[in-house]
Design a protein around this motif. Sequence first.
Motif, short mmCIF file in Angstrom:
data_model
loop_
_atom_site.label_atom_id
_atom_site.label_comp_id
_atom_site.label_asym_id
_atom_site.label_seq_id
_atom_site.Cartn_x
_atom_site.Cartn_y
_atom_site.Cartn_z
N GLY A 114 88.92 131.55 37.52
CA GLY A 114 87.83 132.00 36.65
C GLY A 114 86.51 131.35 36.99
O GLY A 114 85.45 132.00 36.95
N THR A 115 86.55 130.08 37.32
CA THR A 115 85.31 129.36 37.62
C THR A 115 84.62 129.99 38.84
O THR A 115 83.41 130.19 38.83
CB THR A 115 85.62 127.87 37.86
OG1 THR A 115 86.21 127.35 36.66
CG2 THR A 115 84.36 127.09 38.19
N LEU A 118 83.18 133.45 37.90
CA LEU A 118 81.93 133.32 37.13
C LEU A 118 80.80 132.82 38.02
O LEU A 118 79.65 133.27 37.90
CB LEU A 118 82.15 132.38 35.94
CG LEU A 118 82.98 133.01 34.81
CD1 LEU A 118 83.46 131.96 33.83
CD2 LEU A 118 82.17 134.07 34.07
N HIS A 147 82.36 130.26 28.17
CA HIS A 147 83.11 129.19 28.84
C HIS A 147 82.16 128.28 29.65
O HIS A 147 81.21 128.77 30.27
CB HIS A 147 84.16 129.80 29.78
CG HIS A 147 85.16 128.79 30.24
ND1 HIS A 147 84.94 127.96 31.32
CD2 HIS A 147 86.38 128.45 29.74
CE1 HIS A 147 85.99 127.17 31.48
NE2 HIS A 147 86.88 127.44 30.54
N TYR A 195 87.10 131.71 24.80
CA TYR A 195 88.19 130.73 24.75
C TYR A 195 88.28 130.00 23.40
O TYR A 195 89.39 129.87 22.85
CB TYR A 195 88.01 129.72 25.89
CG TYR A 195 89.09 128.68 25.96
CD1 TYR A 195 90.22 128.87 26.75
CD2 TYR A 195 89.01 127.51 25.22
CE1 TYR A 195 91.23 127.92 26.81
CE2 TYR A 195 90.02 126.55 25.26
CZ TYR A 195 91.12 126.76 26.06
OH TYR A 195 92.11 125.83 26.11
N ASP A 220 82.89 138.12 30.58
CA ASP A 220 83.88 137.14 31.00
C ASP A 220 85.21 137.49 30.33
O ASP A 220 85.46 137.14 29.18
CB ASP A 220 83.45 135.72 30.63
CG ASP A 220 84.53 134.71 31.03
OD1 ASP A 220 85.45 135.10 31.78
OD2 ASP A 220 84.46 133.55 30.60
N CYS A 222 88.05 136.56 31.73
CA CYS A 222 89.01 135.72 32.45
C CYS A 222 90.32 135.63 31.67
O CYS A 222 91.40 135.72 32.22
CB CYS A 222 88.43 134.33 32.67
SG CYS A 222 87.23 134.31 34.01
N ASP A 254 91.17 136.80 35.17
CA ASP A 254 92.06 135.90 35.92
C ASP A 254 93.49 136.40 35.98
O ASP A 254 94.15 136.55 34.93
CB ASP A 254 92.08 134.52 35.27
CG ASP A 254 90.73 133.81 35.37
OD1 ASP A 254 89.83 134.35 36.02
OD2 ASP A 254 90.62 132.72 34.79
N HIS A 256 95.73 134.54 37.23
CA HIS A 256 96.58 133.37 36.95
C HIS A 256 96.63 133.00 35.47
O HIS A 256 97.18 131.97 35.11
CB HIS A 256 96.22 132.18 37.85
CG HIS A 256 94.88 131.54 37.62
ND1 HIS A 256 94.34 130.68 38.54
CD2 HIS A 256 93.98 131.60 36.61
CE1 HIS A 256 93.18 130.23 38.10
NE2 HIS A 256 92.94 130.78 36.94
N LYS A 257 96.10 133.87 34.63
CA LYS A 257 96.31 133.68 33.18
C LYS A 257 97.35 134.74 32.76
O LYS A 257 98.51 134.59 33.10
CB LYS A 257 94.98 133.78 32.41
CG LYS A 257 94.07 132.56 32.74
CD LYS A 257 92.86 132.44 31.85
CE LYS A 257 92.12 131.14 32.03
NZ LYS A 257 91.41 130.97 33.31
C1 LIG Z 1 87.22 132.80 28.90
C2 LIG Z 1 87.41 131.90 30.10
N1 LIG Z 1 86.52 131.94 31.11
C3 LIG Z 1 86.65 131.16 32.20
C4 LIG Z 1 87.69 130.26 32.32
C5 LIG Z 1 87.77 129.38 33.53
O1 LIG Z 1 88.89 129.71 34.32
P1 LIG Z 1 89.52 128.72 35.41
O2 LIG Z 1 90.00 127.52 34.66
O3 LIG Z 1 90.60 129.55 36.02
O4 LIG Z 1 88.48 128.36 36.40
C6 LIG Z 1 88.63 130.18 31.28
C7 LIG Z 1 89.74 129.23 31.35
O5 LIG Z 1 90.49 129.02 30.41
C8 LIG Z 1 88.49 131.02 30.14
O6 LIG Z 1 89.35 130.98 29.11
#
Ligand SMILES: Cc1ncc(COP(=O)(O)O)c(C=O)c1O
Length: 316
Positions: A114-115, A118, A147, A195, A220, A222, A254, A256-257
């Motif tokens: 996710g990082t 973004l 996030h 989140y 976002d 993710c 994501d 991986h979520k």
């Molecule tokens: C809404 C949201 N955005 C971005 C992220 C960041 O993802 P990552 O930890 O895979 O980089 C998260 C992680 O929990 C998230 O919940």
Amino acid sequence: MDTDAPGTDRPTVTMAPLAMPAQGRPATEVASELASMRTGDLDWRGGRSFSLVYNPDDDELEELLERVGASFLHENGLNPFKYPSLARIESEVVAAAMSLFHTSPKAGSVTSGGTESLFLAVYTAREHARSERGVTNPTVVAADTVHPAVAKACHYLGMELITTGHRDDLRADPEAMAAAMDDRTALVVGSAPCYPFGVVDPIPEIAALAASRGVLCHVDACLGGWMLPWMERLGREVPPWDFRVEGVTSLSADIHKYGYAFKGVSTIAYRDPAMVRRQWFLYDNWPGGLYGSPTTAGTRPAAAHGRSVGGHQLSR
Ligand SMILES: Cc1ncc(COP(=O)(O)O)c(C=O)c1O
């Protein structure tokens, strides 16, 4: 966790002397020492690992992931021309993701998380604002529930993040966001869901706000991008959040979520396939040949994704 932050309990770590061992040790000894180190680790099958491990509790899937991971463990996603399998898998993953989000099949990329997704959304918005609108010091506007990876991207990219409060229903407040926008605004961000509270922001209002000012709008997703499409198919009421909403220009989701892949795989998607090219980095002033990559990484593990064609080393 930032273990150096004031007031943060540091985990207790027992370490051997910090030096390169003079001699090797039997593999079984190394393996058993590693296993013994893990006794204090979170039990991710125990149901209390939310946001660290997304456990589908499905033995067959777990076994498949491990088989796929092991079979691609040594490959390098840097050069798709050497691994047609990885190139094919990535394009299929991207096309599947794009169809879920309702955009065109090639309008995105696979990233490491996710990082990174973004980061690329903020980066492409910065480049877009600079080249299309002549904005020299672009900003990002989002609710305070966004996030921190957005703040991190702004920090790395020399951009200012302007956050606004959220409403009583814990969702972003489009009126407050409108008031925070000005000629410098390159991107507004909404979350699906955020989140901290798990609620979907009013994406149609946020996207309309952005579109009316010629500004890009990122969702976002993710957390929700690989969950909301199935909730919708199951007949649950899902607020509008994807490219079916007019004005949404990019979206992160994501795998991986709630896509239940193991760590290191996310997707970034755009409404306009041409936006993907803004991510690309090409460099031809190198004795090693032309170097190019469509995302931030160079060498990339193939295992995490069952694919990974991140960096493209075009020639040697
Ligand atoms: C809404 C949201 N955005 C971005 C992220 C960041 O993802 P990552 O930890 O895979 O980089 C998260 C992680 O929990 C998230 O919940």
